[in-house]
Design a protein around this motif. Structure first.
Motif, PDB file in Angstrom:
ATOM      1  N   THR A 188     -24.455  -2.383  -9.522  1.00  0.00           N
ATOM      2  CA  THR A 188     -24.527  -1.498  -8.363  1.00  0.00           C
ATOM      3  C   THR A 188     -23.499  -0.388  -8.495  1.00  0.00           C
ATOM      4  OG1 THR A 188     -22.890  -2.756  -7.100  1.00  0.00           O
ATOM      5  CG2 THR A 188     -25.193  -3.464  -6.945  1.00  0.00           C
ATOM      6  N   ASN A 189     -23.638   0.626  -7.652  1.00  0.00           N
ATOM      7  CA  ASN A 189     -22.664   1.718  -7.663  1.00  0.00           C
ATOM      8  C   ASN A 189     -21.268   1.211  -7.342  1.00  0.00           C
ATOM      9  OD1 ASN A 189     -24.784   3.359  -8.220  1.00  0.00           O
ATOM     10  ND2 ASN A 189     -24.644   4.616  -6.383  1.00  0.00           N
ATOM     11  N   SER A 190     -21.174   0.251  -6.442  1.00  0.00           N
ATOM     12  CA  SER A 190     -19.859  -0.305  -6.090  1.00  0.00           C
ATOM     13  C   SER A 190     -19.239  -1.016  -7.282  1.00  0.00           C
ATOM     14  CB  SER A 190     -19.989  -1.264  -4.902  1.00  0.00           C
ATOM     15  OG  SER A 190     -20.411  -0.575  -3.742  1.00  0.00           O
ATOM     16  N   GLU A 191     -20.057  -1.743  -8.036  1.00  0.00           N
ATOM     17  CA  GLU A 191     -19.543  -2.446  -9.215  1.00  0.00           C
ATOM     18  C   GLU A 191     -19.099  -1.451 -10.283  1.00  0.00           C
ATOM     19  OE1 GLU A 191     -22.088  -6.614  -9.155  1.00  0.00           O
ATOM     20  OE2 GLU A 191     -23.031  -4.788  -9.939  1.00  0.00           O
ATOM     21  N   LEU A 192     -19.905  -0.410 -10.490  1.00  0.00           N
ATOM     22  CA  LEU A 192     -19.531   0.614 -11.467  1.00  0.00           C
ATOM     23  C   LEU A 192     -18.272   1.344 -11.030  1.00  0.00           C
ATOM     24  CD1 LEU A 192     -23.023   2.152 -12.321  1.00  0.00           C
ATOM     25  CD2 LEU A 192     -21.663   0.589 -13.719  1.00  0.00           C
ATOM     26  N   LYS A 226     -18.955  19.725  -7.374  1.00  0.00           N
ATOM     27  CA  LYS A 226     -19.678  20.972  -7.641  1.00  0.00           C
ATOM     28  C   LYS A 226     -20.882  20.710  -8.539  1.00  0.00           C
ATOM     29  CE  LYS A 226     -19.114  25.627  -9.559  1.00  0.00           C
ATOM     30  NZ  LYS A 226     -18.172  26.595 -10.170  1.00  0.00           N
ATOM     31  N   ALA A 227     -20.711  19.849  -9.564  1.00  0.00           N
ATOM     32  CA  ALA A 227     -21.819  19.553 -10.479  1.00  0.00           C
ATOM     33  C   ALA A 227     -22.985  18.912  -9.738  1.00  0.00           C
ATOM     34  CB  ALA A 227     -21.332  18.638 -11.600  1.00  0.00           C
ATOM     35  N   ALA A 228     -22.685  18.027  -8.777  1.00  0.00           N
ATOM     36  CA  ALA A 228     -23.746  17.372  -8.009  1.00  0.00           C
ATOM     37  C   ALA A 228     -24.516  18.386  -7.160  1.00  0.00           C
ATOM     38  CB  ALA A 228     -23.154  16.281  -7.127  1.00  0.00           C
ATOM     39  N   GLU A 229     -23.806  19.394  -6.633  1.00  0.00           N
ATOM     40  CA  GLU A 229     -24.492  20.445  -5.871  1.00  0.00           C
ATOM     41  C   GLU A 229     -25.329  21.323  -6.792  1.00  0.00           C
ATOM     42  OE1 GLU A 229     -24.729  20.579  -2.688  1.00  0.00           O
ATOM     43  OE2 GLU A 229     -23.405  18.865  -2.470  1.00  0.00           O
ATOM     44  N   SER A 265     -23.158   6.290 -17.690  1.00  0.00           N
ATOM     45  CA  SER A 265     -23.956   6.441 -18.899  1.00  0.00           C
ATOM     46  C   SER A 265     -23.951   5.166 -19.731  1.00  0.00           C
ATOM     47  CB  SER A 265     -23.432   7.617 -19.726  1.00  0.00           C
ATOM     48  OG  SER A 265     -24.141   7.746 -20.936  1.00  0.00           O
ATOM     49  N   VAL A 266     -22.766   4.560 -19.859  1.00  0.00           N
ATOM     50  CA  VAL A 266     -22.633   3.348 -20.670  1.00  0.00           C
ATOM     51  C   VAL A 266     -23.497   2.218 -20.123  1.00  0.00           C
ATOM     52  CG1 VAL A 266     -21.014   1.476 -21.188  1.00  0.00           C
ATOM     53  CG2 VAL A 266     -20.383   3.834 -21.697  1.00  0.00           C
ATOM     54  N   TYR A 267     -23.515   2.054 -18.810  1.00  0.00           N
ATOM     55  CA  TYR A 267     -24.257   0.934 -18.237  1.00  0.00           C
ATOM     56  C   TYR A 267     -25.739   1.243 -18.006  1.00  0.00           C
ATOM     57  CZ  TYR A 267     -20.208  -2.018 -17.921  1.00  0.00           C
ATOM     58  OH  TYR A 267     -19.137  -2.802 -18.253  1.00  0.00           O
ATOM     59  N   GLN A 268     -26.172   2.451 -18.337  1.00  0.00           N
ATOM     60  CA  GLN A 268     -27.596   2.757 -18.370  1.00  0.00           C
ATOM     61  C   GLN A 268     -28.187   2.492 -19.760  1.00  0.00           C
ATOM     62  OE1 GLN A 268     -27.891   6.837 -17.088  1.00  0.00           O
ATOM     63  NE2 GLN A 268     -27.958   6.327 -14.918  1.00  0.00           N
ATOM     64  N   GLN A 271     -22.554  10.635  -7.434  1.00  0.00           N
ATOM     65  CA  GLN A 271     -22.608  12.007  -7.935  1.00  0.00           C
ATOM     66  C   GLN A 271     -22.855  12.042  -9.437  1.00  0.00           C
ATOM     67  OE1 GLN A 271     -18.794  13.346  -6.586  1.00  0.00           O
ATOM     68  NE2 GLN A 271     -19.574  14.109  -4.635  1.00  0.00           N
ATOM     69  N   ALA A 272     -22.186  11.140 -10.165  1.00  0.00           N
ATOM     70  CA  ALA A 272     -22.357  11.101 -11.622  1.00  0.00           C
ATOM     71  C   ALA A 272     -23.800  10.794 -11.988  1.00  0.00           C
ATOM     72  CB  ALA A 272     -21.422  10.056 -12.223  1.00  0.00           C
ATOM     73  N   LYS A 273     -24.418   9.843 -11.295  1.00  0.00           N
ATOM     74  CA  LYS A 273     -25.817   9.504 -11.581  1.00  0.00           C
ATOM     75  C   LYS A 273     -26.745  10.666 -11.243  1.00  0.00           C
ATOM     76  CE  LYS A 273     -25.704   4.457 -11.210  1.00  0.00           C
ATOM     77  NZ  LYS A 273     -26.267   3.286 -10.505  1.00  0.00           N
ATOM     78  N   SER A 274     -26.437  11.366 -10.161  1.00  0.00           N
ATOM     79  CA  SER A 274     -27.251  12.518  -9.784  1.00  0.00           C
ATOM     80  C   SER A 274     -27.194  13.597 -10.852  1.00  0.00           C
ATOM     81  CB  SER A 274     -26.769  13.081  -8.447  1.00  0.00           C
ATOM     82  OG  SER A 274     -27.449  14.276  -8.118  1.00  0.00           O
ATOM     83  N   VAL A 275     -25.996  13.826 -11.390  1.00  0.00           N
ATOM     84  CA  VAL A 275     -25.826  14.832 -12.441  1.00  0.00           C
ATOM     85  C   VAL A 275     -26.571  14.412 -13.704  1.00  0.00           C
ATOM     86  CG1 VAL A 275     -24.135  15.916 -13.977  1.00  0.00           C
ATOM     87  CG2 VAL A 275     -23.637  15.697 -11.538  1.00  0.00           C
ATOM     88  N   GLN A 276     -26.464  13.119 -14.058  1.00  0.00           N
ATOM     89  CA  GLN A 276     -27.143  12.638 -15.260  1.00  0.00           C
ATOM     90  C   GLN A 276     -28.663  12.732 -15.131  1.00  0.00           C
ATOM     91  OE1 GLN A 276     -25.429   8.709 -15.640  1.00  0.00           O
ATOM     92  NE2 GLN A 276     -24.036   9.392 -17.223  1.00  0.00           N
ATOM     93  N   THR A 277     -29.169  12.535 -13.912  1.00  0.00           N
ATOM     94  CA  THR A 277     -30.619  12.515 -13.705  1.00  0.00           C
ATOM     95  C   THR A 277     -31.202  13.920 -13.518  1.00  0.00           C
ATOM     96  OG1 THR A 277     -30.453  10.340 -12.653  1.00  0.00           O
ATOM     97  CG2 THR A 277     -32.475  11.595 -12.261  1.00  0.00           C
ATOM     98  N   ASN A 278     -30.485  14.767 -12.788  1.00  0.00           N
ATOM     99  CA  ASN A 278     -31.072  16.032 -12.345  1.00  0.00           C
ATOM    100  C   ASN A 278     -30.484  17.292 -12.981  1.00  0.00           C
ATOM    101  OD1 ASN A 278     -32.726  14.626 -10.389  1.00  0.00           O
ATOM    102  ND2 ASN A 278     -30.879  14.379  -9.165  1.00  0.00           N
TER     103      ASN A 278
END
Length: 296
Positions: free
Chosen positions: A117-121, A159-162, A95-98, A134-141
């Motif tokens: 990138t995800n690796s850097e984050l 679980k949140a990503a699912e 969230s911070v880097y978005q 998974q965190a980005k997926s949850v934030q987006t969807n």
């Protein structure tokens, strides 16, 4: 002047009620010792100190953020200060880097750098890159209720990503469903499928352990209440015994004493039964905690 919480500060989970009560006590005794940090006219660091001071009517010293990337600053402050889970830290880091500054000052280019990138984050947060995904997926969807459940520590990221893959109308209700019910279909074979299965297994074990601990606490509280009732009954029996020893011919008291003894026996039997159940629950909690701690 009244300030609002900066979005970068709000990316991290709120302070617990117990910790906030302790902060109120501290500020009541010695005031605000460390100034809050402002950025873009909002509280970037020290939000809880600020709202506690406002609630008490105390002065709250402040400083402006210097020539520092506000994202790096807020992450450093919160990572060092708070006990957050990997899921919470991954969500906050993503969230911070978005975030983008509302007003970019001339010559201030730190926040205009290419997206990480995800690796850097993942390296910044100290988590696996899959956790950032998974965190980005949850934030987006995911709907706000699911995102807040992760930020508060109520819900794990696997679980949140699912849940985020479900129709939005079904997501909030899925928060309390068993993880196995949320996961629809079987993942394909391969390394990623093994990771998914392991994460789901760990998430299920953690949920089972949490539910067992909650039931254990409820049983222990009920047992303590029953012990108190038993002590009251035993005191009544002793009082009636004293009357009878003094030779006071109270047939009604004798009858009451008999009834109290029967009640005491029933309470003691209930306590014994609950202690057995508590012992079994403690073994269950240890079992699920070990399951949850096993490496994915």
């Amino acid at each position: 002047m009244n300030y609002q919480q900066h979005p970068l500060s709000a990316a991290f989970p709120a302070m617990s009620e117990g910790d906030y009560a302790s902060l109120i006590d501290s500020i009541t005794n010695i005031g605000v010792q460390n100034p809050i940090t402002l950025y873009e006219g909002m509280v970037l660091d020290g939000w809880n100190r600020y709202r506690a001071a406002m609630e008490l009517g105390y002065d709250c010293p402040h400083v402006d953020l210097g020539d520092v990337d506000p994202r790096d600053f807020v992450l450093a402050q919160n990572k060092a200060r708070r006990h957050v889970t990997a899921a919470q830290l991954a969500m906050a880091t993503a969230s911070v880097y978005q975030w983008k500054p509302a007003h970019r000052e001339k010559g201030h280019t730190e926040c205009d750098l290419p997206a990480k990138t995800n690796s850097e984050l993942a390296e910044i947060a100290g988590v696996h890159p899959n956790t950032i995904t998974q965190a980005k997926s949850v934030q987006t969807n995911a709907v706000p209720e699911v995102q807040e459940a992760v930020r508060s520590g109520q819900l794990g990221l696997p679980k949140a990503a699912e849940i985020a893959k479900l129709p939005r109308a079904e997501q909030a209700a899925a928060i309390k469903q068993p993880v196995r019910r949320v996961f629809r279909g079987k993942p394909k074979k391969g390394p990623r499928a093994d990771v998914i299965r392991a994460e789901l297994k760990a998430a299920g074990a953690k949920q089972d352990a949490t539910e067992a601990q909650s039931k254990l606490r409820a049983l222990e509280e009920e047992t303590q209440a029953l012990r108190g009732q038993l002590e009251d009954v035993q005191a009544d029996i002793a009082w009636v015994g004293q009357i009878m020893d003094a030779g006071d011919p109270l047939a009604a008291a004798l009858k009451d004493a008999k009834a109290q003894r029967e009640l005491a026996r029933g309470l003691q039997a209930r306590i014994d039964s609950m202690m057995t159940e508590i012992s079994e629950l403690k073994r269950s909690v240890k079992h699920w905690q070990k399951k949850a701690e096993q490496p994915a």
